[in-house]
Structures are given as C-alpha cells and as structure tokens.
Design a protein around this motif. Structure first.
Motif, PDB file in Angstrom:
ATOM      1  N   VAL A   1      51.675  27.230  46.037  1.00 12.42           N
ATOM      2  CA  VAL A   1      52.125  28.307  46.910  1.00 12.42           C
ATOM      3  C   VAL A   1      52.352  29.560  46.080  1.00 12.42           C
ATOM      4  O   VAL A   1      53.232  29.599  45.227  1.00 12.42           O
ATOM      5  CB  VAL A   1      53.427  27.919  47.644  1.00 12.42           C
ATOM      6  N   GLY A   2      51.547  30.564  46.303  1.00 12.48           N
ATOM      7  CA  GLY A   2      51.727  31.843  45.621  1.00 12.48           C
ATOM      8  C   GLY A   2      50.899  31.994  44.375  1.00 12.48           C
ATOM      9  O   GLY A   2      50.027  32.863  44.302  1.00 12.48           O
ATOM     10  N   ARG A   3      51.102  31.139  43.381  1.00 11.12           N
ATOM     11  CA  ARG A   3      50.401  31.322  42.122  1.00 11.12           C
ATOM     12  C   ARG A   3      48.905  31.048  42.250  1.00 11.12           C
ATOM     13  O   ARG A   3      48.085  31.734  41.658  1.00 11.12           O
ATOM     14  CB  ARG A   3      51.010  30.434  41.035  1.00 11.12           C
ATOM     15  N   THR A   4      48.538  30.038  43.030  1.00 12.84           N
ATOM     16  CA  THR A   4      47.115  29.767  43.241  1.00 12.84           C
ATOM     17  C   THR A   4      46.436  30.978  43.855  1.00 12.84           C
ATOM     18  O   THR A   4      45.333  31.374  43.437  1.00 12.84           O
ATOM     19  CB  THR A   4      46.935  28.527  44.136  1.00 12.84           C
ATOM     20  N   GLU A   5      47.085  31.605  44.844  1.00 15.20           N
ATOM     21  CA  GLU A   5      46.496  32.790  45.481  1.00 15.20           C
ATOM     22  C   GLU A   5      46.375  33.940  44.487  1.00 15.20           C
ATOM     23  O   GLU A   5      45.371  34.670  44.492  1.00 15.20           O
ATOM     24  CB  GLU A   5      47.350  33.220  46.677  1.00 15.20           C
ATOM     25  N   THR A   6      47.377  34.115  43.628  1.00 17.53           N
ATOM     26  CA  THR A   6      47.318  35.195  42.636  1.00 17.53           C
ATOM     27  C   THR A   6      46.189  34.959  41.638  1.00 17.53           C
ATOM     28  O   THR A   6      45.441  35.887  41.289  1.00 17.53           O
ATOM     29  CB  THR A   6      48.660  35.305  41.892  1.00 17.53           C
ATOM     30  N   VAL A   7      46.047  33.728  41.170  1.00 20.56           N
ATOM     31  CA  VAL A   7      44.968  33.400  40.237  1.00 20.56           C
ATOM     32  C   VAL A   7      43.615  33.656  40.886  1.00 20.56           C
ATOM     33  O   VAL A   7      42.710  34.276  40.288  1.00 20.56           O
ATOM     34  CB  VAL A   7      45.083  31.936  39.768  1.00 20.56           C
ATOM     35  N   LEU A   8      43.437  33.204  42.117  1.00 26.51           N
ATOM     36  CA  LEU A   8      42.166  33.415  42.822  1.00 26.51           C
ATOM     37  C   LEU A   8      41.901  34.896  43.069  1.00 26.51           C
ATOM     38  O   LEU A   8      40.746  35.344  43.006  1.00 26.51           O
ATOM     39  CB  LEU A   8      42.162  32.654  44.140  1.00 26.51           C
ATOM     40  N   LEU A   9      42.961  35.648  43.337  1.00 26.90           N
ATOM     41  CA  LEU A   9      42.802  37.090  43.536  1.00 26.90           C
ATOM     42  C   LEU A   9      42.239  37.741  42.282  1.00 26.90           C
ATOM     43  O   LEU A   9      41.278  38.529  42.340  1.00 26.90           O
ATOM     44  CB  LEU A   9      44.155  37.711  43.906  1.00 26.90           C
ATOM     45  N   HIS A  10      42.802  37.415  41.115  1.00 28.90           N
ATOM     46  CA  HIS A  10      42.301  37.991  39.863  1.00 28.90           C
ATOM     47  C   HIS A  10      40.884  37.517  39.560  1.00 28.90           C
ATOM     48  O   HIS A  10      40.028  38.316  39.141  1.00 28.90           O
ATOM     49  CB  HIS A  10      43.241  37.620  38.709  1.00 28.90           C
ATOM     50  N   LEU A  11      40.603  36.236  39.766  1.00 25.01           N
ATOM     51  CA  LEU A  11      39.256  35.726  39.510  1.00 25.01           C
ATOM     52  C   LEU A  11      38.242  36.384  40.432  1.00 25.01           C
ATOM     53  O   LEU A  11      37.118  36.710  40.018  1.00 25.01           O
ATOM     54  CB  LEU A  11      39.218  34.208  39.689  1.00 25.01           C
ATOM     55  N   SER A  12      38.628  36.598  41.686  1.00 23.65           N
ATOM     56  CA  SER A  12      37.724  37.238  42.643  1.00 23.65           C
ATOM     57  C   SER A  12      37.385  38.662  42.210  1.00 23.65           C
ATOM     58  O   SER A  12      36.225  39.089  42.256  1.00 23.65           O
ATOM     59  CB  SER A  12      38.376  37.246  44.029  1.00 23.65           C
TER      60      SER A  12
ATOM     61  N   LYS B   1      42.775  41.643  54.933  1.00 29.54           N
ATOM     62  CA  LYS B   1      42.185  40.457  55.558  1.00 29.54           C
ATOM     63  C   LYS B   1      40.866  40.092  54.895  1.00 29.54           C
ATOM     64  O   LYS B   1      40.588  38.917  54.639  1.00 29.54           O
ATOM     65  CB  LYS B   1      41.977  40.709  57.049  1.00 29.54           C
ATOM     66  N   ASP B   2      40.046  41.112  54.589  1.00 29.53           N
ATOM     67  CA  ASP B   2      38.746  40.854  53.954  1.00 29.53           C
ATOM     68  C   ASP B   2      38.936  40.226  52.572  1.00 29.53           C
ATOM     69  O   ASP B   2      38.197  39.308  52.194  1.00 29.53           O
ATOM     70  CB  ASP B   2      37.938  42.146  53.835  1.00 29.53           C
ATOM     71  N   GLU B   3      39.923  40.721  51.819  1.00 32.72           N
ATOM     72  CA  GLU B   3      40.119  40.182  50.482  1.00 32.72           C
ATOM     73  C   GLU B   3      40.711  38.774  50.549  1.00 32.72           C
ATOM     74  O   GLU B   3      40.406  37.927  49.700  1.00 32.72           O
ATOM     75  CB  GLU B   3      41.014  41.096  49.648  1.00 32.72           C
ATOM     76  N   VAL B   4      41.550  38.505  51.532  1.00 35.16           N
ATOM     77  CA  VAL B   4      42.044  37.145  51.726  1.00 35.16           C
ATOM     78  C   VAL B   4      40.877  36.188  51.902  1.00 35.16           C
ATOM     79  O   VAL B   4      40.814  35.112  51.292  1.00 35.16           O
ATOM     80  CB  VAL B   4      42.997  37.066  52.934  1.00 35.16           C
TER      81      VAL B   4
ATOM     82  N   TYR C   1      39.454  33.017  49.220  1.00 31.72           N
ATOM     83  CA  TYR C   1      39.312  31.629  49.640  1.00 31.72           C
ATOM     84  C   TYR C   1      37.850  31.179  49.686  1.00 31.72           C
ATOM     85  O   TYR C   1      37.563  29.982  49.647  1.00 31.72           O
ATOM     86  CB  TYR C   1      40.003  31.396  50.987  1.00 31.72           C
ATOM     87  N   ASP C   2      36.929  32.133  49.784  1.00 28.95           N
ATOM     88  CA  ASP C   2      35.502  31.795  49.707  1.00 28.95           C
ATOM     89  C   ASP C   2      35.024  31.636  48.264  1.00 28.95           C
ATOM     90  O   ASP C   2      33.953  31.084  48.020  1.00 28.95           O
ATOM     91  CB  ASP C   2      34.658  32.883  50.392  1.00 28.95           C
ATOM     92  N   LEU C   3      35.820  32.135  47.332  1.00 30.95           N
ATOM     93  CA  LEU C   3      35.415  32.134  45.921  1.00 30.95           C
ATOM     94  C   LEU C   3      35.279  30.733  45.358  1.00 30.95           C
ATOM     95  O   LEU C   3      34.379  30.447  44.565  1.00 30.95           O
ATOM     96  CB  LEU C   3      36.463  32.917  45.114  1.00 30.95           C
TER      97      LEU C   3
END
Length: 477
Positions: free
Chosen positions: A258-269, A307-310, A314-316
């Motif tokens: 919760v939270g950290r996974t989304e942050t990591v994926l955001l940076h990787l994306s 919304k697009d970046e969300v 998750y598609d990454l």
C-alpha cells in the motif's frame, strides 16, 4: 491466546491517556484514552522488528479488550491496525472507526496479514523450524473477518461520537490513502494524534492537512532525528536499474503493498517513458497490490497523479497472482525487476525471492523506506550478509542499495513545519512511534525551536490530560 491480564490504569482525576504501544519503538501504536465512564483506543497495531518487541503481540492486552468502548484508526498499515483481529477475538465488541480509505484498505490488509500468519505457521510445522511443537498463528482469517464486521467508515472532517464525553474528527495526513490525524475531544480538552504524517512534496500523496491545534499533541517521530536526502529518488532508481541490468541481474524491490508499490511503479513508469531505463520485464508479486489498485483508481481526490497516469503505472507491470506464477519467477533469472511485499523483508513472497536471488552478486536488493530495528531490512543496512529465512541461513551476495528519499514519512523538518501551523501551542507534547534516538532528538527540537513542553513517554505510562499541566503516572503492575 485469551486476554486474562486485568491490569488497569491507575485511577486519576479527569481524563487520562495511556501509551500501550509505540512508546519505545517505531511500531505497535496503541493509545488508550479514558474518561470517567469510557475507554477509547486510538490505533491497534502490531509490534514488529526485534523479537523482544514481537513477543508483545503474544502477551495479553494491557487492559481487557471487553472494557474498551471504541477504537479509532489513523491508517491501515499493520503497525497501526494489525492487532485488531486479536483484540476482537479476545472480547472487544465495539465499533472500529476509520476513514473510508482506511476501512477499504483494512479489508484487504487484515485478511492478507491473517493469511500470511496462517501460512507461516503451516510452513513452520511442515518443515520443523519453529521452536513450538504445534506453531499457531497470532490470529486467523476468521478472526480478521470478525474484526472487519466492526468497521464504521467516517467521512473526513465529520465529528463522530465515540463513547462517554469523547468525539473524534479525522483529517488527512498524507502518507497513504486514507491516512488521518485524529482529533479527539474529551472532557472539554482536545488531543491530536498525528498518526503517520506524509511529506508535503510526496510525488504520490497529497500534503497533510494543516495542524489545527490541540491541548495535547501525540506526534510520531519515525524520522525525528534525520532529514530526507536532497536527491532525486527517480534518478537513484535509474542508476540502480541500469547497472543491474548491465550485469544481467535481477532488481529486487521490497515494497509495502500500500503506497510504496505505487510510488515505485510511478518512478519506473516515468523512467521508461523517457527511455532512461531498458525495456526489461517488471513484475509486481503481491496479491494485495492487485486489490489495492482499484482503491487508488477510485479515490483520485487523495493523490496527485492523474487518471491516465494511474492507468499507465498499473499497465507497466505484470501482476503475479498465483503461487505457481510466483515460484516461476525464481527460476526465470535476469534481467528483470520484481516489486514484492513486505517493505522490511519481514514476510510474504519477497522472502522466497530473497532466498533465490540474494546469494547472486549480479542482483540488487533495493530498500525504499524506513527499516525498523531488528527487521531483515535493518540488518542488511547494517552490513549483515547472511539472513535467517524459513529456518535456514541464506548468504546475501547481491548488491544492497537504499533509496531513503522515497520514504512516505515526514522527516524532522517536515514535522516541525507542520507543528508551527498551530494557532496556539499545546500544553503538552508526547513524542511516540520512533526509535529512542529519533524520539528524543525530535523532543529536544520541539522544546528548543518551538518552546513547547515535550516528553518521550515510557511503554504503558499513563498521563492526565484534563489538568493544566499533564502529570505522569505509571500504570499499575
């Protein structure tokens, strides 16, 4: 385990506050507020890290759970909510009040926690690595389901009557979805519990709501003795990925689901989008993270990303759901990136990946946030290169990297800045939820820079909150 301990807070005039957890460590947050007729528990977390702390989870609760009238949660992380199934099993029958986001996350996290505890007990019994002849989980999935039936979702800012003279309001704290600071009114006094405060510059979550002031402040101090590094975590992650991929290795990222996974994926994306890292497979191996994705999609008002970046983050990645898929990752080899819980290497599927990839020098283990004392993550940071996993000593030859700037916690400067917004100084500040050095360093800064009276309470200490100057008392043995 049955709650047979009948220790009671020493009788005091007026309302009181007892620190049943989080008082000498960064986990196990539990604060008991008592007035002349009622008891309210703010947070009900698990102790984590050193064995001497984890053993507290197996001890009877300091007061009979049946004597508590209401529970209020600041947020869903297990060190604030994870003891609830045991509390309900052992006799608690009141409501559990939480923000809508916290209630939604707890439906996922408490069931996942119970499943992992049951799985660990079965694994220990099957392979004989427990000291107990018949290892038993701290609580079961059925216990978690019973606790979830007691949740009541509270809209942000709306006053809710708890018990006796006590009412509460929850205001956004940043950090993770649903995280809140709790403003508790008792006997014409206001006590504010910060919960875990987020950062004003967090790339994912919105900044915490400004401090509205209180007579008594109970503040966290996770990063009370440090400042976050003034570096770009995205650039650090880029360098780590590139050098590991160049070696043909696996980038293993333990991350809270919760939270950290989304942050990591955001940076990787963002790195992938601008061509800063190679197009290697990315796997998220956390069943909980799959469920959490919908909660982020459905609560755009609580985070900063569009919304697009969300959808892009998750598609990454490929989300791994089954146990068989998880096992196949350990046979695949690099180059690839695996993001998996838990963030401090204390349980979950990450341990299987650590056992598979930790011994190989081409791979990298990336720690992305606070590592509580006594956890495997903390031991890696301290330089240990052998970890006990499922009863065996596993050599760690992989590179170990730390990206501290990815933390979702306010640092010491953030905490002080948040406090300065108060319209009037509190009459007492209690510094909790931090390792001893962090808590005492923040206490000193509060006294010197703000001129507020501050202290670090002891475990199970009780203080009065309805006198002009809060007086401390020890809990009766």
């Amino acid at each position: 385990m049955n709650a047979t301990n009948t220790r009671q807070p020493r009788t005091t005039s007026g309302a009181s506050l007892a620190f049943l957890g989080g008082a000498d460590t960064v986990t196990g947050s539990r604060y008991l507020v008592t007035d002349s007729t009622s008891r309210v528990l703010v947070d009900c977390g698990l102790f984590q890290g050193f064995k001497v702390l984890r053993q507290r989870n197996r001890a009877p609760f300091p007061v009979p759970p049946s004597s508590i009238d209401a529970v209020v949660l600041t947020h869903a992380h297990l060190d604030h909510s994870g003891y609830l199934p045991a509390l309900v099993r052992d006799g608690y029958r009141g409501h559990i009040y939480a923000s809508e986001g916290t209630a939604a996350l707890c439906r996922i996290m408490l069931l996942d926690s119970a499943h992992l505890l049951e799985e660990e007990a079965r694994h220990a019994a099957r392979h004989g690595w427990s000291r107990h002849e018949k290892p038993r989980p701290l609580y079961t999935v059925d216990d978690a389901k019973a606790a979830l039936e007691r949740f009541v979702a509270v809209p942000e800012g709306e006053a809710v009557s708890l018990a006796g003279s006590m009412t509460a309001r929850l205001l956004g704290a940043g950090h993770i979805l649903g995280a809140s600071s709790v403003y508790l009114d008792v006997d014409a006094r206001r006590v504010c519990f910060t919960g875990d405060l987020g950062r004003s510059d967090d790339p994912l979550m919105r900044a915490p709501h400004a401090f509205e002031g209180a007579d008594v402040l109970v503040t966290e101090s996770t990063y009370g003795d440090r400042r976050h590094a003034k570096v770009d975590p995205e650039e650090q992650l880029r360098d780590i990925v590139n050098r590991t991929v160049h070696r043909g290795g696996v980038v293993l990222i333990p991350a809270f689901a919760v939270g950290r996974t989304e942050t990591v994926l955001l940076h990787l994306s963002r790195l992938r989008e601008r061509g800063a890292i190679p197009d290697v497979p990315i796997y998220v191996n956390s069943p909980m993270a799959v469920s959490v994705a919908d909660i982020y999609r459905n609560r755009p008002e609580q985070h900063r990303i569009s919304k697009d970046e969300v959808e892009r983050i998750y598609d990454l990645a490929t989300f791994v759901r089954s146990v068989d898929e998880s096992k196949l990752l350990n046979l695949r080899g690099g180059p690839m990136i695996i993001v998996s819980a838990s963030g401090m290497l204390e349980g979950g599927r990450i341990l299987h990946h650590l056992r598979a990839y930790g011994p190989e020098h081409r791979n990298t283990i990336v720690l992305t946030g606070y590592q509580a004392g006594g956890t495997r993550g903390d031991r890696l940071l301290a330089g240990e290169r052998s970890l006990r996993i499922f009863g065996n000593d596993v050599p760690i030859r992989a590179e170990v990297a730390m990206i501290d700037a990815m933390s979702a916690h306010a640092d010491a400067d953030d905490l002080l800045a948040w406090m300065k917004a108060a319209p009037h100084p509190p009459q007492a500040v209690y510094v909790t939820h931090g390792e001893p050095s962090a808590a005492d360093t923040l206490r000193l800064r509060i006294e010197r820079e703000l001129g507020w009276p501050a202290r670090v309470p002891d475990q199970e200490q009780q203080v009065q909150i309805t006198e002009h100057h809060a007086a401390a008392h020890a809990m009766s043995a």
